[in-house]
Design a protein around this motif. Structure first.
Motif, short mmCIF file in Angstrom:
data_model
loop_
_atom_site.label_atom_id
_atom_site.label_comp_id
_atom_site.label_asym_id
_atom_site.label_seq_id
_atom_site.Cartn_x
_atom_site.Cartn_y
_atom_site.Cartn_z
N ALA A 2 0.83 -1.20 0.00
CA ALA A 2 0.00 0.00 0.00
C ALA A 2 0.86 1.25 0.00
O ALA A 2 0.59 2.21 -0.75
CB ALA A 2 -0.93 -0.01 1.22
N ALA A 3 1.90 1.26 0.81
CA ALA A 3 2.78 2.42 0.87
C ALA A 3 3.51 2.62 -0.46
O ALA A 3 3.64 3.75 -0.95
CB ALA A 3 3.78 2.27 2.01
N GLY A 4 3.99 1.53 -1.04
CA GLY A 4 4.68 1.63 -2.32
C GLY A 4 3.80 2.17 -3.42
O GLY A 4 4.18 3.06 -4.18
N LEU A 5 2.58 1.64 -3.53
CA LEU A 5 1.64 2.12 -4.54
C LEU A 5 1.26 3.58 -4.30
O LEU A 5 1.14 4.37 -5.23
CB LEU A 5 0.40 1.25 -4.57
N GLY A 6 1.08 3.92 -3.03
CA GLY A 6 0.72 5.30 -2.69
C GLY A 6 1.82 6.28 -3.03
O GLY A 6 1.57 7.36 -3.58
N VAL A 7 3.05 5.92 -2.71
CA VAL A 7 4.18 6.82 -3.01
C VAL A 7 4.36 6.97 -4.52
O VAL A 7 4.54 8.09 -5.02
CB VAL A 7 5.47 6.30 -2.33
N VAL A 8 4.29 5.86 -5.26
CA VAL A 8 4.45 5.95 -6.71
C VAL A 8 3.31 6.78 -7.32
O VAL A 8 3.54 7.62 -8.19
CB VAL A 8 4.50 4.53 -7.34
N VAL A 32 -5.90 2.06 -5.43
CA VAL A 32 -5.51 0.69 -5.05
C VAL A 32 -4.78 0.72 -3.71
O VAL A 32 -4.99 -0.14 -2.84
CB VAL A 32 -4.66 0.03 -6.15
N SER A 33 -3.94 1.72 -3.51
CA SER A 33 -3.24 1.88 -2.24
C SER A 33 -4.24 2.09 -1.10
O SER A 33 -4.11 1.50 -0.02
CB SER A 33 -2.28 3.06 -2.32
N ALA A 34 -5.25 2.93 -1.34
CA ALA A 34 -6.27 3.17 -0.31
C ALA A 34 -7.06 1.90 -0.02
O ALA A 34 -7.40 1.62 1.14
CB ALA A 34 -7.20 4.28 -0.76
N PHE A 35 -7.35 1.10 -1.05
CA PHE A 35 -8.06 -0.16 -0.84
C PHE A 35 -7.24 -1.11 0.04
O PHE A 35 -7.78 -1.75 0.94
CB PHE A 35 -8.37 -0.82 -2.19
N TYR A 36 -5.95 -1.20 -0.22
CA TYR A 36 -5.08 -2.02 0.63
C TYR A 36 -5.08 -1.52 2.07
O TYR A 36 -5.13 -2.31 3.02
CB TYR A 36 -3.64 -2.03 0.10
N LEU A 37 -5.00 -0.21 2.24
CA LEU A 37 -4.99 0.34 3.60
C LEU A 37 -6.31 0.09 4.32
O LEU A 37 -6.32 -0.24 5.52
CB LEU A 37 -4.68 1.83 3.56
N LEU A 38 -7.42 0.22 3.61
CA LEU A 38 -8.72 -0.07 4.23
C LEU A 38 -8.83 -1.54 4.61
O LEU A 38 -9.38 -1.88 5.66
CB LEU A 38 -9.86 0.31 3.28
#
Length: 142
Positions: A2-8, A32-38
């Motif tokens: 999630a962090a990797g997708l969010g940063v990219v 997708v990053s937000a979905f992983y975090l949720l």
């Protein structure tokens, strides 16, 4: 992940040139990053807390996040963030009405509905445009 997708996604969004045509790749990565975090919020809270408490905490976090996305979308006039916030709030309310009312003990739904309802009501009027301002009419005494 999630962090990797969010940063990219965030870096891609920041480095986009103003003259380029709109590309939704950064928004998809952030989504997708937000979905992983949720998903992580749901899984971690349910592994640490009791089921009713974990569900209540997760739904409150989802409600706060949905309201934040909705308000950010309104202030920045971004329809995508408004849509994401509205969908997240709709999913929270649908889960409450269709699943959690029937599975929780008596106190669980009461507390959850009270907190989520209070959050929804407290932010209902934030960001409303006053497009219809009524001016008092003055009658002439002629």
């Amino acid at each position: 992940t999630a962090a990797g997708l969010g940063v990219v996604g965030w870096v891609y969004l920041q480095t986009r040139v103003a003259g380029e045509e709109k590309n939704h790749f950064a928004e998809v990565l952030l989504g997708v990053s937000a979905f992983y975090l949720l998903s992580l919020v749901w899984l971690i809270s349910h592994s640490v807390l009791a089921y009713d408490v974990a569900t209540t905490v997760s739904l409150i976090i989802y409600t706060v996040l949905g309201l934040a996305l909705l308000l950010i979308g309104r202030t920045q006039d971004n329809k995508l963030w408004q849509l994401c916030g509205g969908v997240l709030l709709g999913l929270v309310v649908a889960r409450l009405l269709l699943i959690d009312v029937w599975q929780m003990d008596l106190v669980g739904p009461i507390v959850t509905f009270f907190v989520v309802g209070g959050l929804l009501i407290s932010t209902a009027f934030i960001g409303k445009n006053k497009s219809t301002t009524s001016s008092p009419t003055h009658l002439d005494n002629n």
